[in-house]
Design a protein around this motif. Structure first.
Motif, mmCIF file in Angstrom:
data_model
loop_
_atom_site.group_PDB
_atom_site.id
_atom_site.type_symbol
_atom_site.label_atom_id
_atom_site.label_comp_id
_atom_site.label_asym_id
_atom_site.label_seq_id
_atom_site.Cartn_x
_atom_site.Cartn_y
_atom_site.Cartn_z
ATOM 1 N N UNK A 117 -2.229 2.279 3.811
ATOM 2 C CA UNK A 117 -3.122 3.443 3.828
ATOM 3 C C UNK A 117 -4.214 3.253 2.793
ATOM 4 N N UNK A 118 -3.814 2.967 1.544
ATOM 5 C CA UNK A 118 -4.793 2.688 0.500
ATOM 6 C C UNK A 118 -4.677 3.561 -0.727
ATOM 7 N N UNK A 119 -3.931 4.669 -0.667
ATOM 8 C CA UNK A 119 -3.856 5.551 -1.834
ATOM 9 C C UNK A 119 -3.198 4.879 -3.029
ATOM 10 N N UNK A 120 -2.388 3.844 -2.777
ATOM 11 C CA UNK A 120 -1.754 3.131 -3.882
ATOM 12 C C UNK A 120 -2.762 2.359 -4.729
ATOM 13 N N UNK A 182 -12.292 1.009 -5.404
ATOM 14 C CA UNK A 182 -11.161 0.992 -4.477
ATOM 15 C C UNK A 182 -11.162 -0.289 -3.659
ATOM 16 N N UNK A 183 -12.311 -0.649 -3.122
ATOM 17 C CA UNK A 183 -12.399 -1.844 -2.294
ATOM 18 C C UNK A 183 -12.040 -3.104 -3.079
ATOM 19 N N UNK A 184 -12.532 -3.204 -4.294
ATOM 20 C CA UNK A 184 -12.229 -4.370 -5.128
ATOM 21 C C UNK A 184 -10.735 -4.466 -5.409
ATOM 22 N N UNK A 185 -10.118 -3.321 -5.658
ATOM 23 C CA UNK A 185 -8.697 -3.306 -5.992
ATOM 24 C C UNK A 185 -7.835 -3.746 -4.822
ATOM 25 N N UNK A 196 -5.685 -12.962 4.639
ATOM 26 C CA UNK A 196 -7.077 -13.129 5.054
ATOM 27 C C UNK A 196 -7.894 -11.842 4.954
ATOM 28 N N UNK A 197 -7.219 -10.734 4.717
ATOM 29 C CA UNK A 197 -7.959 -9.490 4.602
ATOM 30 C C UNK A 197 -7.048 -8.288 4.553
ATOM 31 N N UNK A 198 -7.669 -7.118 4.564
ATOM 32 C CA UNK A 198 -6.967 -5.835 4.485
ATOM 33 C C UNK A 198 -7.543 -4.897 5.530
#
Length: 271
Positions: A117-120, A182-185, A196-198
């Motif tokens: 999800x990304x909140x972490x 956020x993107x960098x993290x 290869x990605x997220x």
């Protein structure tokens, strides 16, 4: 309809007035797939603590997902911060929909992507929950105002879609800096894992782009931008913007024969 290999969706926010379930149903009808990944904030328990809006279209979204899973489509649900209570059930299945904390998905071309999800990776959500809740309410207000602005634009015959929340994000420097951090993290973690990605959600900012040799993908949301990601049969990823498509659902789908989930009234939520 032409079949795609995989559909990625996030931030649907069922249970809120801002959820654009009609458009999501149109999108799902146009995109049959082998795999469907739901990357968090599918149900907005944060907003539902304040009040609930559960429309007929939102009910149909749940029924359609269950039906697709029953008919053999692999559907996986990775909870986000707004539906984090479901993280207690990671490793189990509900109606053929599997719940996982995260996942590594291999594309048709062999590339491997981390699905979260990304909140972490959001320091505000992790360590300053009250600020996240305040931001949620503020964003919620912008989305509700945008509903009225969109209605006014239609009455005046103004074509196209304009997002007040998106405009605010572009103009407010701190919001942009948060997005970049956020993107960098999240990409740092993918690189450390040798992936290869997220593909993620959370920040309601749809994107596909290269970041130092890796691919960053964000699904966007279904309260404002109405965007999703599809993987074609050759492994190519595409960002689909559904705001240009007028919702045209007619409620005569066989899904309607299934038992209703619920009903209610008022409000919305975000990030």
């Amino acid at each position: 309809m032409p079949r795609v290999r995989t559909v990625f969706l996030s931030d649907i926010h069922l249970g809120t007035r801002a959820c654009q379930a009609d458009r999501l149903l149109d999108f799902l009808r146009e995109h049959p797939a082998d795999n469907l990944f739901l990357l968090g904030d599918i149900v907005d328990f944060w907003a539902m603590k304040r009040s609930i809006h559960w429309s007929r279209a939102q009910n149909t979204v749940v029924q359609k997902l269950l039906r697709r899973a029953r008919h053999g489509e692999r559907i996986m649900f990775i909870p986000g911060n707004h539906d984090e209570a479901l993280r207690n059930y990671c490793g189990t299945s509900f109606g053929d929909i599997r719940v996982e904390r995260e996942w590594v998905h291999e594309m048709a071309d062999g590339k491997r992507f981390l699905l979260v999800h990304g909140d972490e990776y959001d320091q505000v959500t992790r360590h300053h929950r009250w600020v996240a809740v305040l931001g949620d309410v503020s964003y919620n207000l912008l989305v509700r105002i945008n509903i009225w602005l969109s209605w006014m634009r239609r009455q005046l015959g103004v074509s196209g879609y304009w997002s007040l929340a998106g405009y605010a994000k572009r103009k407010i420097k701190t919001a942009l800096q948060f997005i970049f951090d956020f993107e960098e993290s999240v990409m740092h973690d993918a690189r450390a894992r040798g992936l290869d990605g997220v593909i993620c959600g959370h920040i309601h900012w749809a994107a596909i782009r290269d970041m130092n040799g890796l691919t960053y993908v964000n699904c966007g949301d279904w309260v404002d931008s109405c965007t999703g990601i599809v993987e074609h049969l050759d492994g190519r990823l595409e960002l689909v913007n559904w705001t240009a498509s007028a919702a045209s659902l007619e409620y005569n789908d066989s899904d309607e024969a299934e038992a209703p989930i619920g009903d209610g009234k008022a409000l919305a939520g975000e990030m």
